[in-house]
Design an enzyme around this catalytic site. Structure first.
Site, mmCIF file in Angstrom:
data_model
loop_
_atom_site.group_PDB
_atom_site.id
_atom_site.type_symbol
_atom_site.label_atom_id
_atom_site.label_comp_id
_atom_site.label_asym_id
_atom_site.label_seq_id
_atom_site.Cartn_x
_atom_site.Cartn_y
_atom_site.Cartn_z
ATOM 1 N N HIS C 94 0.799 -1.049 -0.050
ATOM 2 C CA HIS C 94 0.075 0.029 -0.002
ATOM 3 C C HIS C 94 0.837 1.362 -0.032
ATOM 4 O O HIS C 94 1.737 1.358 0.742
ATOM 5 C CB HIS C 94 -0.714 0.010 1.177
ATOM 6 C CG HIS C 94 -1.546 1.258 1.637
ATOM 7 N ND1 HIS C 94 -2.448 1.925 0.391
ATOM 8 C CD2 HIS C 94 -1.709 2.159 2.464
ATOM 9 C CE1 HIS C 94 -2.836 2.832 0.881
ATOM 10 N NE2 HIS C 94 -2.465 3.178 2.342
ATOM 11 N N HIS C 96 1.123 5.609 -0.834
ATOM 12 C CA HIS C 96 0.510 7.035 -1.311
ATOM 13 C C HIS C 96 1.212 7.754 -2.579
ATOM 14 O O HIS C 96 1.211 8.820 -2.403
ATOM 15 C CB HIS C 96 0.519 7.977 0.080
ATOM 16 C CG HIS C 96 -0.309 7.603 1.057
ATOM 17 N ND1 HIS C 96 -1.484 8.304 1.533
ATOM 18 C CD2 HIS C 96 -0.523 6.411 1.744
ATOM 19 C CE1 HIS C 96 -2.077 7.648 2.468
ATOM 20 N NE2 HIS C 96 -1.538 6.517 2.291
ATOM 21 N N ASP C 119 0.762 -4.492 -20.417
ATOM 22 C CA ASP C 119 1.648 -5.591 -20.136
ATOM 23 C C ASP C 119 1.524 -6.184 -18.760
ATOM 24 O O ASP C 119 1.772 -7.120 -18.482
ATOM 25 C CB ASP C 119 3.089 -4.694 -20.149
ATOM 26 C CG ASP C 119 3.402 -4.705 -21.476
ATOM 27 O OD1 ASP C 119 3.025 -5.466 -22.351
ATOM 28 O OD2 ASP C 119 4.432 -3.937 -21.902
ATOM 29 N N HIS C 167 -8.474 7.687 -1.109
ATOM 30 C CA HIS C 167 -7.125 7.280 -0.255
ATOM 31 C C HIS C 167 -6.051 6.697 -1.204
ATOM 32 O O HIS C 167 -5.341 7.703 -1.350
ATOM 33 C CB HIS C 167 -7.831 5.770 0.570
ATOM 34 C CG HIS C 167 -6.732 5.378 1.687
ATOM 35 N ND1 HIS C 167 -7.206 4.314 2.733
ATOM 36 C CD2 HIS C 167 -5.498 5.702 1.700
ATOM 37 C CE1 HIS C 167 -6.086 4.050 3.341
ATOM 38 N NE2 HIS C 167 -5.023 4.629 2.771
ATOM 39 N N TYR C 224 6.924 -13.650 -22.941
ATOM 40 C CA TYR C 224 7.983 -12.777 -22.567
ATOM 41 C C TYR C 224 8.660 -13.524 -21.159
ATOM 42 O O TYR C 224 8.275 -14.144 -20.759
ATOM 43 C CB TYR C 224 7.255 -11.817 -22.159
ATOM 44 C CG TYR C 224 8.129 -10.531 -21.270
ATOM 45 C CD1 TYR C 224 8.367 -9.310 -21.984
ATOM 46 C CD2 TYR C 224 8.399 -10.644 -19.927
ATOM 47 C CE1 TYR C 224 9.143 -8.341 -21.517
ATOM 48 C CE2 TYR C 224 8.892 -9.610 -19.323
ATOM 49 C CZ TYR C 224 9.287 -8.293 -20.082
ATOM 50 O OH TYR C 224 9.941 -7.414 -19.482
#
Lengths: 231, 231, 231, 231
Positions: C94, C96, C119, C167, C224
């Site tokens: 997580h 910001h 991708d 958020h 790939y």
């Protein structure tokens, strides 16, 4: 002279460090009025390959190379026009810094939008007129200087910076290093201006605030700073 | 051949250093025309893990891997189409640099907005047409190259860069390192263009200024630079 | 377990290095499914002060702290909801990060605008619904996870990222480090999207191109990469 | 006192490292309430030349310099007004950070657009009224403080930051270092706000989410953090 070479070398090296240009773009010069010469970056040499030996010394009066074995920056003649016109100029910086070039390419002055601008510049950073086809055809770099002189109209101290239209910023100062610092401020001010205009296209500060900020750093009543060279 | 491997390695390593891509994105290749091969980044290997041994050597004519134990970049076939079509190309760089990709995703050419662009590119950096469903279905990377060839229309020297639509920039030059430098310029020019267009969506410089700037660096009358490889 | 602690420590340390957060913002966790626990950053500790001892181990089933003397990240319960719902998730990040948060604050999905997005992500990065006042009042962090589950609708593999409305982004992967890499991609894709939309608010790539790019990296026909963990 | 000098020195040095100002712009101060003084950056000295000896100690009550041989920052009187008005303030930072200054120049509050803002600030970061011509003419820096007091209206804890109109941000906290951290957050929040508003000029988060985020870090029910100084 050795000191001048070292200062010009150091100022050129700081152009990429300050994020003002990539590859070989941009150039700084510094003057020795007593000797009637200026020292400038050679053309097309990457910043990390520069040394004192690679710098080029040019006669202000004639444009003749009198020191160094390389050719001077292609913009050398623009520097020379400014040195000839304004005896108070001791150093000149030209960059392709992102936001200042954006204003130059939009052919807009960088307006005075707040105290950050006014602390250094007593008015907008003007953008020159376009050069004519004839001016581009012959003596292009000299004519870039002529267009700058037309824009400055005899006064180089209040706003030590200009935008060559569709090209980019030239800044100057008492020394090569001072001109580089002004180039850093010019880009910072341009970037803040871009963001300000995106919030409010008609932003404008009160004139009395701008006046106060400029005079606290410049002129007879200045009270900013502690170091002699900052007045 | 050892020198080519080293140069391609070094050019690939500079992609993240120059801020042109993150993680494993992007790739540089360089050619040995005498041997009929090019050397390219392996697929999916992070830049900091690259060494000379991990690079892949591919035959230009056949696409067969003739050196290295890893698979070449998935974009290898796009490089190969360009090497086959243009004998003057010695190196190719593909990145996902932020502002150039934004133009590619908007499927807009990067327009000539000033001298920073004209110093390197003699015209807009064109964006390709979309690929057809059939072209995406089969031989996709080769067809990306075909769409680039359609866009270039037989001419790769005036503007050594192109935007693959909805994808990103490919740039080229005489060497791998030269193609990387052009990728750096392509991103710088795209970022300045974005900012210019935010100030003036219809900005456009005088054609005669653009011509002058390009010819001072390129062609028979060029007078920029000091190093032989810069003409 | 020692390896998991080291990996979670390293992934957390890379958050500020990758420019994804400042000060103490953001957090990475990694799971040990055999032991039924995950390891997560402690709450409010600056990244440069983190060490293996400061990390917190939490039981997936109960949320009980079973290792470490500090309190876990305040967002720990959001991580736990995701670990409980999706057995394939091995790590969660997580942040910001600036552009992804801008989309979250505008409560807009990050749309698929080109191959850079495709991708990694097989569709838009969805923004959750708003939480209700009751959901904010009690068990807020758990309810943030519930809103994410509502948005994902049982499918976490196609698009391993989501924006918590107003958020910021949560991303995941097979390992803590993989979730961090996805966070880096999420921010890169968001920044390019912002610039693309400023050039063309209705930009949209051809669906067949997007499909081709995703399937060359993911699924049974992927071609790939060279490293086993990249499929 | 020695500790305060060291902390103020370190906080000032972090201003350029955090990208909040260039050259000599910006300043941090810290207070010793027992001694009735604050320590502040000298005027016009570059950050890399600062040492403990160059810092200036000023009496809160009188504004008299009682330590150091240089002149204090020109903004010293603005700091002093804040220290006099709010006994809870232990440190103040003033910067010219790009996005916060853009809001100041647009004379707009930085609105609460999401949890990143609410985690630190319990409401918008207000922009002051313009100063009058008389306020600019005499005691300008003191009057900048007076305009800030007018804006804060007796309350400095909920939102420890303000924008001086057409000028830039001032932030504060329990210590010099805390005020610097708030300056970093202020710029991050301003930059995210700029990007959010470019996506949606009328973006606004649910009030109950904002409340929840603020109270989890601040006030009697806070449950964020592990370190005592973070509550």
């Amino acid at each position: 002279m050795r000191d001048l070479l070292r200062e010009v070398l150091e100022a050129n090296r700081r152009i990429p460090a300050a994020g003002l240009a990539t590859l070989t773009w941009g150039n700084v010069s510094g003057v020795d009025r007593g000797a009637g010469v200026y020292v400038i970056k050679p053309s097309g040499v990457p910043y990390h390959e520069l040394d004192v030996e690679s710098l080029v010394t040019v006669e202000i009066e004639t444009g003749r190379v009198v020191g160094g074995s390389l050719r001077p920056s292609v913009d050398s003649e623009t520097h020379r026009v400014l040195y000839q016109a304004f005896p108070s100029i001791g150093g000149i910086t030209h960059t392709h810094s992102t936001s200042a070039v954006a204003f130059a390419q939009a052919r807009r002055d960088i307006p005075v939008l707040g105290t950050t601008h006014a602390d250094t510049f007593d008015g907008p950073i003007r953008c020159t007129r376009d050069l004519t086809p004839a001016e581009c055809e012959r003596d292009y770099e000299r004519n870039t200087g002529v267009a700058i002189l037309d824009t400055l109209d005899g006064e180089c101290d209040a706003v030590p910076a200009v935008l060559a239209a569709s090209h980019g910023p030239f800044t100057w100062g008492a020394t090569a290093m001072a001109s580089l610092e002004t180039a850093i401020v010019c880009e910072a001010v341009a970037e803040i201006a871009l963001r300000t205009l995106s919030l409010d296209p008609s932003a404008a500060p009160p004139a009395h605030l701008i006046r106060r900020h400029h005079t606290r750093k410049h002129g007879p009543d200045a009270y900013y700073g502690n170091l002699s060279e900052r007045g």
